[in-house]
Design a protein around this motif. Structure first.
Motif, PDB file in Angstrom:
ATOM      1  N   GLY A  95       0.734  -1.239  -0.002  1.00  0.00           N
ATOM      2  CA  GLY A  95      -0.098  -0.033   0.141  1.00  0.00           C
ATOM      3  C   GLY A  95       0.882   1.251   0.111  1.00  0.00           C
ATOM      4  N   GLU A 100      -2.529   3.597  -1.409  1.00  0.00           N
ATOM      5  CA  GLU A 100      -3.761   2.984  -1.332  1.00  0.00           C
ATOM      6  C   GLU A 100      -3.567   2.279   0.277  1.00  0.00           C
ATOM      7  N   ILE A 101      -3.788   2.783   1.343  1.00  0.00           N
ATOM      8  CA  ILE A 101      -3.474   2.315   2.500  1.00  0.00           C
ATOM      9  C   ILE A 101      -4.733   1.524   3.087  1.00  0.00           C
ATOM     10  N   SER A 102      -4.412   0.222   3.431  1.00  0.00           N
ATOM     11  CA  SER A 102      -5.330  -0.766   4.037  1.00  0.00           C
ATOM     12  C   SER A 102      -4.658  -1.405   5.235  1.00  0.00           C
ATOM     13  N   ILE A 103      -5.485  -1.342   6.323  1.00  0.00           N
ATOM     14  CA  ILE A 103      -4.844  -1.845   7.483  1.00  0.00           C
ATOM     15  C   ILE A 103      -4.384  -3.727   7.120  1.00  0.00           C
ATOM     16  N   GLY A 104      -5.089  -4.016   6.687  1.00  0.00           N
ATOM     17  CA  GLY A 104      -5.136  -5.769   6.331  1.00  0.00           C
ATOM     18  C   GLY A 104      -4.010  -5.913   5.629  1.00  0.00           C
ATOM     19  N   ALA A 105      -3.711  -5.209   4.585  1.00  0.00           N
ATOM     20  CA  ALA A 105      -2.412  -5.385   3.661  1.00  0.00           C
ATOM     21  C   ALA A 105      -1.232  -5.041   4.539  1.00  0.00           C
TER      22      ALA A 105
END
Length: 338
Positions: A95, A100-105
């Motif tokens: 990310g 494209e910030i995603s906590i899961g990733a």
């Protein structure tokens, strides 16, 4: 405009007392560059079937393989070189590089340095195998303790893999060089040694990458796929003195072990692909270079596949395990490049 600049440049050289021959050489160089620019302006990128022979060759010859640098034998008289490398991307490819910030990733990225890298380094050290770890600078900045883990045995190499795993082809030359210089400085500050090896993020070069890498004085480059063997890079048809240690997608864990991708393979099947690649390299007396990512290969079922590959290689014998730096220095010396 270009002709006026050229005329002014030649006048300046003459005023400085330089020879007509030098002026002529400068004029010839400028004329070639002007011709290339004119050709590029007239070729339509949407109709490559209409491109001129000159333009196609100019594009193809930007960066090509030159002379084969594979030595007659490897250190200690070994028949084949085995270079195990790890691109320690972690959060940068989860990310950060796209925004494209995603906590899961990002949690997958932290698994890379929290769990997977220690598992990988432990396996390398238990088998006394030196390896090369390519870092985007931000991957190391987020978890600087990774450098101590890698450096503890004294046998591994830390090299550079960009700033934040940026896409070189999307950057102008000034930005690309600035980011690479930042990456070099940060990695040196954290690891204690300035990297001598470069691997481009996403294994791709912009039109400016090789110029930048050469200007920065790297010992070797490891992003391209012209050959299975080490070779010298050519730029616009001219030898560069740069050693290329080539990569290949079938010798990369990420495409084949992505459970969300349509190319996913069972880790044991991937192990067999790699075994077959190694066996052929051994037969040919060349080089087996494998690229892995701790956040990919470092999972339990996958590390088993790597363990199986290492056991096969060790049983085969007549093998030299080396870092990319050691391999580049060796082939340079054997080829009389130093």
């Amino acid at each position: 405009m270009q002709q006026a600049l050229l005329h002014g440049f030649i006048t300046f050289l003459r005023q400085c007392g330089l020879s007509r021959a030098l002026c002529f050489s400068a004029a010839l160089l400028a004329a070639v560059l002007q011709s290339q620019a004119t050709i590029a302006e007239t070729e339509n990128p949407e109709t490559p079937w209409n491109w001129s022979d000159e333009y196609v060759k100019s594009q193809v010859n930007q960066v090509r393989a030159g002379r084969n640098l594979n030595p007659d034998s490897w250190p200690g008289g070994a028949k084949v070189a085995v270079l195990l490398s790890y691109d320690v991307d972690n959060e940068t490819v989860m990310g950060l590089r796209t925004g494209e910030i995603s906590i899961g990733a990002l949690s997958q990225g932290q698994y890379g340095h929290r769990v997977a890298l220690p598992r990988v380094v432990k396996l390398m050290d238990e088998n006394d195998i030196p390896a090369t770890f390519f870092f985007p600078a931000w991957s190391l900045k987020i978890a600087p303790e990774q450098a101590d883990l890698i450096n503890a045995s004294g046998q591994h190499e830390i090299a550079v893999h960009g700033w934040i795993h940026e896409r070189n082809t999307a950057l102008d030359a000034e930005t690309e060089e600035r980011l690479l210089r930042q990456a070099m400085d940060e990695i040196e500050a954290i690891s204690g040694r300035r990297p001598v090896g470069y691997r481009a993020p996403s294994w791709n070069h912009s039109p400016d990458t090789l110029d930048i890498v050469r200007r920065m004085g790297f010992l070797y480059e490891s992003s391209l796929m012209h050959d299975d063997r080490p070779y010298e890079l050519l730029q616009d048809g001219e030898p560069t003195g740069m050693v290329e240690l080539p990569v290949e997608w079938i010798l990369d864990d990420a495409p084949l072990l992505n459970p969300l991708g349509n190319r996913y393979m069972n880790p044991r099947d991937v192990m067999q692909v790699w075994i077959d690649e190694f066996d052929k390299a051994w037969e040919e007396g060349t080089m087996f270079l494998l690229t892995m990512h701790p956040h990919v290969i470092g999972h339990r079922s996958r590390i088993v596949a790597l363990e199986g590959l290492i056991a096969h290689i060790q049983a085969k014998g007549d093998v030299w395990f080396g870092t990319h730096e050691a391999a580049a220095r060796y082939v340079r010396s054997q080829a009389g490049m130093d």
